[in-house]
Structure formats: structure tokens, C-alpha cells
Motif scaffolding. Sequence first.
Motif, PDB file in Angstrom:
ATOM      1  N   LEU A  98      34.097  49.455  26.914  1.00 49.81           N
ATOM      2  CA  LEU A  98      33.812  48.584  28.058  1.00 49.81           C
ATOM      3  C   LEU A  98      34.833  47.464  28.161  1.00 49.81           C
ATOM      4  O   LEU A  98      35.283  47.128  29.257  1.00 49.81           O
ATOM      5  CB  LEU A  98      32.397  48.017  27.958  1.00 49.81           C
ATOM      6  CG  LEU A  98      31.272  49.006  28.213  1.00 49.81           C
ATOM      7  CD1 LEU A  98      29.926  48.331  27.981  1.00 49.81           C
ATOM      8  CD2 LEU A  98      31.345  49.568  29.613  1.00 49.81           C
ATOM      9  N   LEU A  99      35.213  46.901  27.029  1.00 48.47           N
ATOM     10  CA  LEU A  99      36.218  45.845  27.025  1.00 48.47           C
ATOM     11  C   LEU A  99      37.557  46.385  27.523  1.00 48.47           C
ATOM     12  O   LEU A  99      38.233  45.746  28.327  1.00 48.47           O
ATOM     13  CB  LEU A  99      36.372  45.247  25.621  1.00 48.47           C
ATOM     14  CG  LEU A  99      37.363  44.095  25.484  1.00 48.47           C
ATOM     15  CD1 LEU A  99      36.974  42.936  26.391  1.00 48.47           C
ATOM     16  CD2 LEU A  99      37.446  43.639  24.052  1.00 48.47           C
ATOM     17  N   SER A 100      37.906  47.576  27.087  1.00 44.18           N
ATOM     18  CA  SER A 100      39.150  48.195  27.517  1.00 44.18           C
ATOM     19  C   SER A 100      39.132  48.456  29.031  1.00 44.18           C
ATOM     20  O   SER A 100      40.112  48.207  29.716  1.00 44.18           O
ATOM     21  CB  SER A 100      39.374  49.504  26.762  1.00 44.18           C
ATOM     22  OG  SER A 100      40.528  50.147  27.228  1.00 44.18           O
TER      23      SER A 100
ATOM     24  N   ARG B  79      30.700  44.344  40.933  1.00 48.75           N
ATOM     25  CA  ARG B  79      29.447  45.108  40.996  1.00 48.75           C
ATOM     26  C   ARG B  79      29.382  46.180  39.912  1.00 48.75           C
ATOM     27  O   ARG B  79      28.314  46.475  39.391  1.00 48.75           O
ATOM     28  CB  ARG B  79      29.258  45.735  42.370  1.00 48.75           C
ATOM     29  CG  ARG B  79      28.934  44.688  43.440  1.00 48.75           C
ATOM     30  CD  ARG B  79      28.638  45.280  44.803  1.00 48.75           C
ATOM     31  NE  ARG B  79      29.806  45.953  45.347  1.00 48.75           N
ATOM     32  CZ  ARG B  79      29.814  47.201  45.806  1.00 48.75           C
ATOM     33  NH1 ARG B  79      28.731  47.917  45.823  1.00 48.75           N
ATOM     34  NH2 ARG B  79      30.926  47.736  46.270  1.00 48.75           N
ATOM     35  N   ALA B  80      30.536  46.743  39.555  1.00 55.04           N
ATOM     36  CA  ALA B  80      30.587  47.754  38.494  1.00 55.04           C
ATOM     37  C   ALA B  80      30.598  47.106  37.106  1.00 55.04           C
ATOM     38  O   ALA B  80      30.653  47.799  36.100  1.00 55.04           O
ATOM     39  CB  ALA B  80      31.822  48.628  38.672  1.00 55.04           C
ATOM     40  N   GLU B  81      30.554  45.777  37.102  1.00 57.51           N
ATOM     41  CA  GLU B  81      30.560  44.977  35.877  1.00 57.51           C
ATOM     42  C   GLU B  81      31.811  45.218  35.034  1.00 57.51           C
ATOM     43  O   GLU B  81      31.774  45.209  33.802  1.00 57.51           O
ATOM     44  CB  GLU B  81      29.285  45.213  35.064  1.00 57.51           C
ATOM     45  CG  GLU B  81      28.031  44.795  35.811  1.00 57.51           C
ATOM     46  CD  GLU B  81      26.744  45.006  35.034  1.00 57.51           C
ATOM     47  OE1 GLU B  81      26.790  45.560  33.915  1.00 57.51           O
ATOM     48  OE2 GLU B  81      25.701  44.605  35.554  1.00 57.51           O
TER      49      GLU B  81
ATOM     50  N   LEU C 129      41.992  43.522  48.852  1.00 63.86           N
ATOM     51  CA  LEU C 129      41.865  43.084  47.463  1.00 63.86           C
ATOM     52  C   LEU C 129      40.478  42.501  47.215  1.00 63.86           C
ATOM     53  O   LEU C 129      39.874  42.751  46.170  1.00 63.86           O
ATOM     54  CB  LEU C 129      42.948  42.055  47.122  1.00 63.86           C
ATOM     55  CG  LEU C 129      42.887  41.495  45.700  1.00 63.86           C
ATOM     56  CD1 LEU C 129      43.114  42.597  44.669  1.00 63.86           C
ATOM     57  CD2 LEU C 129      43.913  40.390  45.522  1.00 63.86           C
ATOM     58  N   SER C 130      39.960  41.760  48.168  1.00 62.66           N
ATOM     59  CA  SER C 130      38.618  41.173  47.987  1.00 62.66           C
ATOM     60  C   SER C 130      37.568  42.274  47.852  1.00 62.66           C
ATOM     61  O   SER C 130      36.611  42.132  47.089  1.00 62.66           O
ATOM     62  CB  SER C 130      38.270  40.224  49.132  1.00 62.66           C
ATOM     63  OG  SER C 130      37.973  40.935  50.318  1.00 62.66           O
ATOM     64  N   ARG C 131      37.746  43.391  48.558  1.00 58.68           N
ATOM     65  CA  ARG C 131      36.822  44.526  48.448  1.00 58.68           C
ATOM     66  C   ARG C 131      36.954  45.179  47.071  1.00 58.68           C
ATOM     67  O   ARG C 131      35.975  45.588  46.464  1.00 58.68           O
ATOM     68  CB  ARG C 131      37.068  45.567  49.545  1.00 58.68           C
ATOM     69  CG  ARG C 131      36.944  45.065  50.981  1.00 58.68           C
ATOM     70  CD  ARG C 131      35.735  44.192  51.332  1.00 58.68           C
ATOM     71  NE  ARG C 131      34.489  44.707  50.841  1.00 58.68           N
ATOM     72  CZ  ARG C 131      33.471  43.966  50.375  1.00 58.68           C
ATOM     73  NH1 ARG C 131      33.556  42.659  50.371  1.00 58.68           N
ATOM     74  NH2 ARG C 131      32.366  44.513  49.948  1.00 58.68           N
ATOM     75  N   GLU C 132      38.192  45.295  46.569  1.00 56.18           N
ATOM     76  CA  GLU C 132      38.417  45.841  45.228  1.00 56.18           C
ATOM     77  C   GLU C 132      37.735  44.958  44.184  1.00 56.18           C
ATOM     78  O   GLU C 132      37.093  45.459  43.253  1.00 56.18           O
ATOM     79  CB  GLU C 132      39.907  45.911  44.911  1.00 56.18           C
ATOM     80  CG  GLU C 132      40.694  46.933  45.663  1.00 56.18           C
ATOM     81  CD  GLU C 132      42.175  46.865  45.308  1.00 56.18           C
ATOM     82  OE1 GLU C 132      42.507  46.628  44.124  1.00 56.18           O
ATOM     83  OE2 GLU C 132      43.003  47.043  46.207  1.00 56.18           O
ATOM     84  N   ILE C 133      37.909  43.662  44.346  1.00 52.64           N
ATOM     85  CA  ILE C 133      37.318  42.715  43.398  1.00 52.64           C
ATOM     86  C   ILE C 133      35.798  42.793  43.456  1.00 52.64           C
ATOM     87  O   ILE C 133      35.135  42.816  42.421  1.00 52.64           O
ATOM     88  CB  ILE C 133      37.832  41.282  43.663  1.00 52.64           C
ATOM     89  CG1 ILE C 133      39.300  41.187  43.239  1.00 52.64           C
ATOM     90  CG2 ILE C 133      36.972  40.237  42.961  1.00 52.64           C
ATOM     91  CD1 ILE C 133      39.994  39.900  43.620  1.00 52.64           C
TER      92      ILE C 133
ATOM     93  N   LYS D  17      41.549  46.728  31.804  1.00 46.79           N
ATOM     94  CA  LYS D  17      42.328  47.585  32.711  1.00 46.79           C
ATOM     95  C   LYS D  17      42.044  47.208  34.164  1.00 46.79           C
ATOM     96  O   LYS D  17      42.966  47.082  34.972  1.00 46.79           O
ATOM     97  CB  LYS D  17      41.976  49.050  32.465  1.00 46.79           C
ATOM     98  CG  LYS D  17      42.601  50.010  33.418  1.00 46.79           C
ATOM     99  CD  LYS D  17      43.690  50.789  32.782  1.00 46.79           C
ATOM    100  CE  LYS D  17      44.216  51.798  33.793  1.00 46.79           C
ATOM    101  NZ  LYS D  17      45.454  52.347  33.419  1.00 46.79           N
ATOM    102  N   ALA D  18      40.765  47.020  34.496  1.00 44.57           N
ATOM    103  CA  ALA D  18      40.390  46.645  35.861  1.00 44.57           C
ATOM    104  C   ALA D  18      41.023  45.315  36.234  1.00 44.57           C
ATOM    105  O   ALA D  18      41.594  45.169  37.328  1.00 44.57           O
ATOM    106  CB  ALA D  18      38.872  46.576  36.001  1.00 44.57           C
ATOM    107  N   LEU D  19      40.938  44.353  35.360  1.00 41.12           N
ATOM    108  CA  LEU D  19      41.516  43.036  35.628  1.00 41.12           C
ATOM    109  C   LEU D  19      43.037  43.133  35.787  1.00 41.12           C
ATOM    110  O   LEU D  19      43.621  42.522  36.687  1.00 41.12           O
ATOM    111  CB  LEU D  19      41.155  42.070  34.500  1.00 41.12           C
ATOM    112  CG  LEU D  19      41.344  40.597  34.765  1.00 41.12           C
ATOM    113  CD1 LEU D  19      40.638  40.158  36.035  1.00 41.12           C
ATOM    114  CD2 LEU D  19      40.848  39.788  33.589  1.00 41.12           C
ATOM    115  N   HIS D  20      43.668  43.946  34.963  1.00 44.13           N
ATOM    116  CA  HIS D  20      45.117  44.142  35.046  1.00 44.13           C
ATOM    117  C   HIS D  20      45.499  44.765  36.393  1.00 44.13           C
ATOM    118  O   HIS D  20      46.457  44.317  37.051  1.00 44.13           O
ATOM    119  CB  HIS D  20      45.595  45.016  33.888  1.00 44.13           C
ATOM    120  CG  HIS D  20      47.049  45.325  33.931  1.00 44.13           C
ATOM    121  ND1 HIS D  20      48.025  44.397  33.626  1.00 44.13           N
ATOM    122  CD2 HIS D  20      47.715  46.457  34.265  1.00 44.13           C
ATOM    123  CE1 HIS D  20      49.210  44.945  33.777  1.00 44.13           C
ATOM    124  NE2 HIS D  20      49.050  46.205  34.157  1.00 44.13           N
TER     125      HIS D  20
END
Length: 95
Positions: free
Chosen positions: A6-8, A63-65, A54-58, A12-15
Motif C-alpha cells: 500500500l505504501l508503494s 477516493r482510492a486511498e 489533474l484535479s479529477r486524477e487527484i 507511485k500514485a503521488l509520484h
Amino acid sequence: MSSDVLLSLSQKALHLLQEDADKIEKLIEVQMENLTTRKCPLYEEVLDTQIYGLSREIDFAIRAELITETAGRQILMKLERNVAQLYEAMSKNKE
């Protein structure tokens, strides 16, 4: 899923979100460097559309945590500040 996985995924999502934000930042920088050009509604529309996407991606990542709401807000707030600076500089240049 393990907490390491989950951390990985979160990292990755944040990157990936930051990469997309960096592309928008580049659009802003290019326009700031070219303030001699007149205000372009099409350019503004492209920029606004990119930020909206980008706001939709964020929103999805939150929502996917995969990222925290705070992290998502920080990315968008930085872009919004830079866009505001761009529009302010463009309006000053217009005068």
C-alpha cells in the motif's frame, strides 16, 4: 494487501500525480517567459483543462486511498498560486 504494498502504491500514485503537475508547471513557465505575447484565451483554456483533469486524477487517488486529501490539496494549491501569478503578470503586461 500488506502495508508495504500500500505504501508503494501510494508513493507511485503521488509520484505520477506530481509528474502531471510538473507538466502543467512547465506550461505556466513557458507562458511566463513569453509575456510579450498577448493574452491567449485558447492557452488559458488548455491550462484550465489540464488543471481540471489533474484535479479529477487527484480526486480519484484520494477516493482510492492512494494519497491523502492534504497531499492532493497541496499539489493543486501550488498550481493555482502559479496560475494566479501568471494571470496577474499577464494583466500587468497588458497595461
